[in-house]
Design an enzyme around this catalytic site. Structure first.
Site, PDB file in Angstrom:
ATOM      1  N   ALA A 117       0.828  -1.208   0.000  1.00  0.00           N
ATOM      2  CA  ALA A 117       0.000   0.000   0.000  1.00  0.00           C
ATOM      3  C   ALA A 117       0.863   1.260   0.000  1.00  0.00           C
ATOM      4  CB  ALA A 117      -0.925  -0.004   1.210  1.00  0.00           C
ATOM      5  N   GLY A 118       2.184   1.083  -0.041  1.00  0.00           N
ATOM      6  CA  GLY A 118       3.071   2.256  -0.031  1.00  0.00           C
ATOM      7  C   GLY A 118       3.312   2.781   1.375  1.00  0.00           C
ATOM      8  N   LEU A 119       3.063   1.963   2.392  1.00  0.00           N
ATOM      9  CA  LEU A 119       3.254   2.422   3.773  1.00  0.00           C
ATOM     10  C   LEU A 119       4.510   1.833   4.402  1.00  0.00           C
ATOM     11  CD1 LEU A 119      -0.478   2.320   4.971  1.00  0.00           C
ATOM     12  CD2 LEU A 119       0.825   4.250   4.077  1.00  0.00           C
ATOM     13  N   ALA A 124       9.794  -2.066   6.867  1.00  0.00           N
ATOM     14  CA  ALA A 124       9.489  -2.437   8.254  1.00  0.00           C
ATOM     15  C   ALA A 124       9.930  -3.871   8.516  1.00  0.00           C
ATOM     16  CB  ALA A 124       7.998  -2.295   8.531  1.00  0.00           C
ATOM     17  N   ASP A 165      12.811   5.426   3.354  1.00  0.00           N
ATOM     18  CA  ASP A 165      11.870   4.578   4.116  1.00  0.00           C
ATOM     19  C   ASP A 165      12.562   3.873   5.284  1.00  0.00           C
ATOM     20  OD1 ASP A 165      10.211   5.300   2.047  1.00  0.00           O
ATOM     21  OD2 ASP A 165       9.513   3.284   1.582  1.00  0.00           O
TER      22      ASP A 165
HETATM   23  O1  PMV Z   1       6.947   3.370  -2.934  1.00  0.00           O
HETATM   24  P1  PMV Z   1       7.383   3.991  -1.672  1.00  0.00           P
HETATM   25  O2  PMV Z   1       6.255   4.319  -0.769  1.00  0.00           O
HETATM   26  O3  PMV Z   1       8.473   3.264  -0.984  1.00  0.00           O
HETATM   27  O4  PMV Z   1       7.976   5.454  -2.013  1.00  0.00           O
HETATM   28  C1  PMV Z   1       9.053   5.615  -2.850  1.00  0.00           C
HETATM   29  C2  PMV Z   1       9.574   7.018  -2.780  1.00  0.00           C
HETATM   30  C3  PMV Z   1      10.362   7.454  -3.991  1.00  0.00           C
HETATM   31  O5  PMV Z   1      10.841   8.770  -3.724  1.00  0.00           O
HETATM   32  C4  PMV Z   1       9.465   7.512  -5.220  1.00  0.00           C
HETATM   33  C5  PMV Z   1      11.535   6.525  -4.283  1.00  0.00           C
HETATM   34  C6  PMV Z   1      12.656   6.578  -3.266  1.00  0.00           C
HETATM   35  O6  PMV Z   1      13.472   5.639  -3.274  1.00  0.00           O
HETATM   36  O7  PMV Z   1      12.777   7.552  -2.501  1.00  0.00           O
END
Ligand code: PMV
Length: 333
Positions: A117-119, A124, A165
């Site tokens: 979901a992009g979270l 994690a 992340d």
């Molecule tokens: O897909 P996510 O939620 O992990 O977000 C990626 C964020 C980007 O800036 C698009 C890519 C990155 O590695 O920072």
């Protein structure tokens, strides 16, 4: 003598990117926050020399049940679940490289972070694995080192990644991140609601698409990326200096517009973004790579109305809070 345990449970939070996704790949800053939805990993020493991974309860969205006469059909995206296990395996390998201890390990995962979901479900899992296995084997790692190994795991499994992340999810709270370095931003509660579109774009592919657009029309696209960097610095000022909620909301809206111009929003995401603004959010934008996944709305005093608006517009509202704590050891046995 190395003092190691029989069993350790560690947890790691999920994340949202508040400002600056995609432009962060081009050396611009970004601001991310940990959220209080967590993944738990229990690591236990095994007599046998092998690594066993058990996924007990991981939230894989898109489970479909269909009924026909007296039969029930179940479909789920097991590809996503299997992908998660790849992160666990790599994270274990990286920790084992740090020690001569020769032991089998059994890992058991349970997670409240929806996969895909992009979270930050993969970061994690990587972070909680690194924290539990290192503690189990008596290796002392700081949260920052856990975030760095989490980034190494991401680079190896998914390729291109800025590392934002795993770092924010290791450190907790809010961070300002640029070129692999970060600074903590004083903790703020920030009332937010997430809206999940029900699908997720492929981060690597979206990053590639943005790169192509920048190469095709540099004179038009480069100023957009530059402007994104500027708005992140302005947001940092609003968060750290004299807090200005209206300005913060405005900057979120601008950031969403610029992400749309980069081509990473979708109709579903923008529908949720506009519905939440109509319901009284001060600002809202997609979060993460886009192409699906989640948006968030900043909604002081209006979070119930905003949740309802997300539902009415076809999304799934997820209530969450900014988490103060990053990776932590839950239990040692
Ligand atoms: O897909 P996510 O939620 O992990 O977000 C990626 C964020 C980007 O800036 C698009 C890519 C990155 O590695 O920072």
């Amino acid at each position: 003598m190395v003092d190691y345990m029989d069993k350790v449970t560690a947890s790691a939070p999920g994340k949202i990117i508040l400002f600056g996704e995609h432009s962060v790949v081009y050396g611009k800053p970004a601001i991310a926050a940990s959220i209080d939805t967590r993944t738990f990993i229990e690591a236990e020493r095994l007599e046998e020399d092998r690594i066993k991974i058990e996924a007990n309860d991981i939230k894989v969205p898109g489970l479909t049940l269909s009924f026909k006469e007296d039969q029930i059909f179940m479909e789920a995206d097991y590809g996503k679940a299997a992908e998660i296990l790849g992160y666990v395996k790599k994270a274990v390998d990286l920790v084992l490289k740090e020690t001569d201890v020769d032991t089998g390990i059994s890992l058991s995962i349970s997670s409240d972070i929806p996969v895909g979901a992009g979270l930050g479900s993969s970061a994690a899992v990587a972070n909680a694995t690194i924290a539990s296995v290192s503690e189990l084997l008596g290796i002392n790692l700081t949260n920052r080192e856990i975030g760095e190994l989490g980034h190494e795991t991401e680079l190896s499994v998914q390729g291109n990644s800025s590392g934002i992340d795993p770092m924010v999810q290791a450190i907790g709270g809010l961070i300002y991140y640029k070129d692999g370095n970060f600074k903590q931003i004083p903790f703020r509660k920030l009332p937010i609601v997430l809206g999940y579109t029900g699908s997720k774009g492929n981060t690597g592919k979206l990053v590639e698409e943005v790169k192509k657009r920048l190469e095709e029309d540099p004179e038009v696209m480069e100023p957009i990326v530059k402007s994104m960097g500027n708005l992140v610095d302005q947001s940092r000022e609003s968060l750290e200096g004299k807090f200005d909620s209206e300005k913060l909301g405005r900057l979120m809206n601008i950031n969403h517009g610029l992400l749309s111009a980069l081509g990473v929003s979708t109709k579903e995401l923008s529908d949720l973004v506009y519905a939440t603004r109509t319901a009284g959010a001060l600002g809202s934008k997609l979060t993460g790579a886009g192409g699906g996944g989640c948006m968030y709305a900043y909604c002081p005093g209006r979070c119930d109305e905003v949740s309802t608006a997300i539902e009415v517009a076809g999304g799934t509202p997820i209530s969450t809070k900014i988490a103060k704590e990053g990776v932590r050891i839950e239990k040692r046995e």
